[in-house]
Design a protein around this motif. Structure first.
Motif, PDB file in Angstrom:
ATOM      1  N   GLU A   6       0.894  -1.224   0.203  1.00 20.24           N
ATOM      2  CA  GLU A   6       0.035  -0.063  -0.160  1.00 20.24           C
ATOM      3  C   GLU A   6       0.787   1.308   0.034  1.00 20.24           C
ATOM      4  OE1 GLU A   6      -1.652  -2.804   3.013  1.00 20.24           O
ATOM      5  OE2 GLU A   6       0.046  -2.288   2.539  1.00 20.24           O
ATOM      6  N   SER A   7       0.432   2.213  -0.646  1.00 20.15           N
ATOM      7  CA  SER A   7       0.876   3.625  -0.704  1.00 20.15           C
ATOM      8  C   SER A   7      -0.296   4.714  -0.181  1.00 20.15           C
ATOM      9  CB  SER A   7       1.722   3.719  -1.686  1.00 20.15           C
ATOM     10  OG  SER A   7       1.176   3.914  -2.748  1.00 20.15           O
ATOM     11  N   GLY A   8       0.129   5.924  -0.169  1.00 20.67           N
ATOM     12  CA  GLY A   8      -0.732   7.030  -0.255  1.00 20.67           C
ATOM     13  C   GLY A   8      -1.576   7.469   0.824  1.00 20.67           C
ATOM     14  N   GLY A   9      -1.243   7.098   2.059  1.00 18.01           N
ATOM     15  CA  GLY A   9      -1.711   7.352   3.346  1.00 18.01           C
ATOM     16  C   GLY A   9      -1.300   8.635   3.768  1.00 18.01           C
ATOM     17  N   VAL A  92      -5.853   2.258  10.058  1.00 18.56           N
ATOM     18  CA  VAL A  92      -4.884   1.740   9.100  1.00 18.56           C
ATOM     19  C   VAL A  92      -5.487   0.838   8.047  1.00 18.56           C
ATOM     20  CG1 VAL A  92      -2.853   0.140   9.038  1.00 18.56           C
ATOM     21  CG2 VAL A  92      -3.049   1.678  11.151  1.00 18.56           C
ATOM     22  N   TYR A  93      -5.225   1.255   6.837  1.00 21.47           N
ATOM     23  CA  TYR A  93      -5.908   0.679   5.680  1.00 21.47           C
ATOM     24  C   TYR A  93      -4.833  -0.318   5.123  1.00 21.47           C
ATOM     25  CZ  TYR A  93      -9.645   3.961   5.739  1.00 21.47           C
ATOM     26  OH  TYR A  93     -10.680   4.853   6.088  1.00 21.47           O
ATOM     27  N   TYR A  94      -5.322  -1.672   4.834  1.00 21.53           N
ATOM     28  CA  TYR A  94      -5.015  -2.572   4.407  1.00 21.53           C
ATOM     29  C   TYR A  94      -5.324  -3.076   2.907  1.00 21.53           C
ATOM     30  CZ  TYR A  94      -3.392  -3.180   9.248  1.00 21.53           C
ATOM     31  OH  TYR A  94      -2.758  -3.175  10.474  1.00 21.53           O
ATOM     32  N   GLY A 111       0.220  -2.386   5.279  1.00 25.34           N
ATOM     33  CA  GLY A 111      -0.883  -0.962   5.672  1.00 25.34           C
ATOM     34  C   GLY A 111      -0.348   0.164   5.629  1.00 25.34           C
ATOM     35  N   THR A 112      -1.208   1.150   5.615  1.00 24.44           N
ATOM     36  CA  THR A 112      -0.902   2.602   5.564  1.00 24.44           C
ATOM     37  C   THR A 112      -1.820   3.377   6.278  1.00 24.44           C
ATOM     38  OG1 THR A 112      -0.512   4.254   4.046  1.00 24.44           O
ATOM     39  CG2 THR A 112      -2.395   3.029   3.369  1.00 24.44           C
ATOM     40  N   GLN A 113      -1.178   4.148   7.191  1.00 25.14           N
ATOM     41  CA  GLN A 113      -2.221   5.111   7.922  1.00 25.14           C
ATOM     42  C   GLN A 113      -2.803   6.202   7.537  1.00 25.14           C
ATOM     43  OE1 GLN A 113      -2.508   4.576  11.809  1.00 25.14           O
ATOM     44  NE2 GLN A 113      -4.142   6.094  11.402  1.00 25.14           N
ATOM     45  N   VAL A 114      -4.015   6.274   7.758  1.00 23.42           N
ATOM     46  CA  VAL A 114      -5.126   7.391   7.208  1.00 23.42           C
ATOM     47  C   VAL A 114      -5.518   7.892   8.423  1.00 23.42           C
ATOM     48  CG1 VAL A 114      -7.088   7.937   5.982  1.00 23.42           C
ATOM     49  CG2 VAL A 114      -5.685   6.106   4.935  1.00 23.42           C
TER      50      VAL A 114
END
Length: 118
Positions: A6-9, A92-94, A111-114
């Motif tokens: 993932e990326s973009g958080g 956290v988005y997975y 995961g990436t944090q939003v």
């Protein structure tokens, strides 16, 4: 074998937008369903949106009309466009890949944090 990443958080104000990307290694990525999940502190992980190899999609009721999932098989990437974000979307988005649209996900990203500020 498929390995999502993932990326973009990031941090965004309420009402703002973010686009998450899920890139994956593995030649069979295009034959998998890809889902976006999220987990907020103290809460269970929940599915947010998913898309399968034929383009069928699923959205959780909480994000319908605000989030859009899409895939670019040429780039081996799945996107989650998130609009009208609110603090309840903080998590956290997975990204995950698997054989079916809403269950049975086998391969998971880190995961990436939003974070959505009010």
């Amino acid at each position: 074998q498929v390995q999502p990443e993932e990326s973009g958080g990031g941090l965004v104000q309420a009402g703002g937008s973010l686009r998450l990307s899920c890139a994956a290694s593995g030649r069979t990525f295009g034959r998998h369903a890809v889902g976006w999940f999220r987990q907020a502190p103290g809460k269970e992980r929940e599915i947010v949106a998913a898309i399968n190899w034929s383009g069928s999609t699923y959205y959780a009721d909480s994000v319908k009309g605000r989030f859009t999932i899409s895939r670019d098989d040429a780039k081996v990437t799945v996107y989650l466009q998130m609009n009208s974000l609110n603090p309840e979307d903080t998590a956290v988005y997975y990204c995950a890949a698997g054989p079916r649209l809403v269950e049975g996900y086998t391969y998971w990203g880190q995961g990436t944090q939003v974070t959505v500020s009010s």
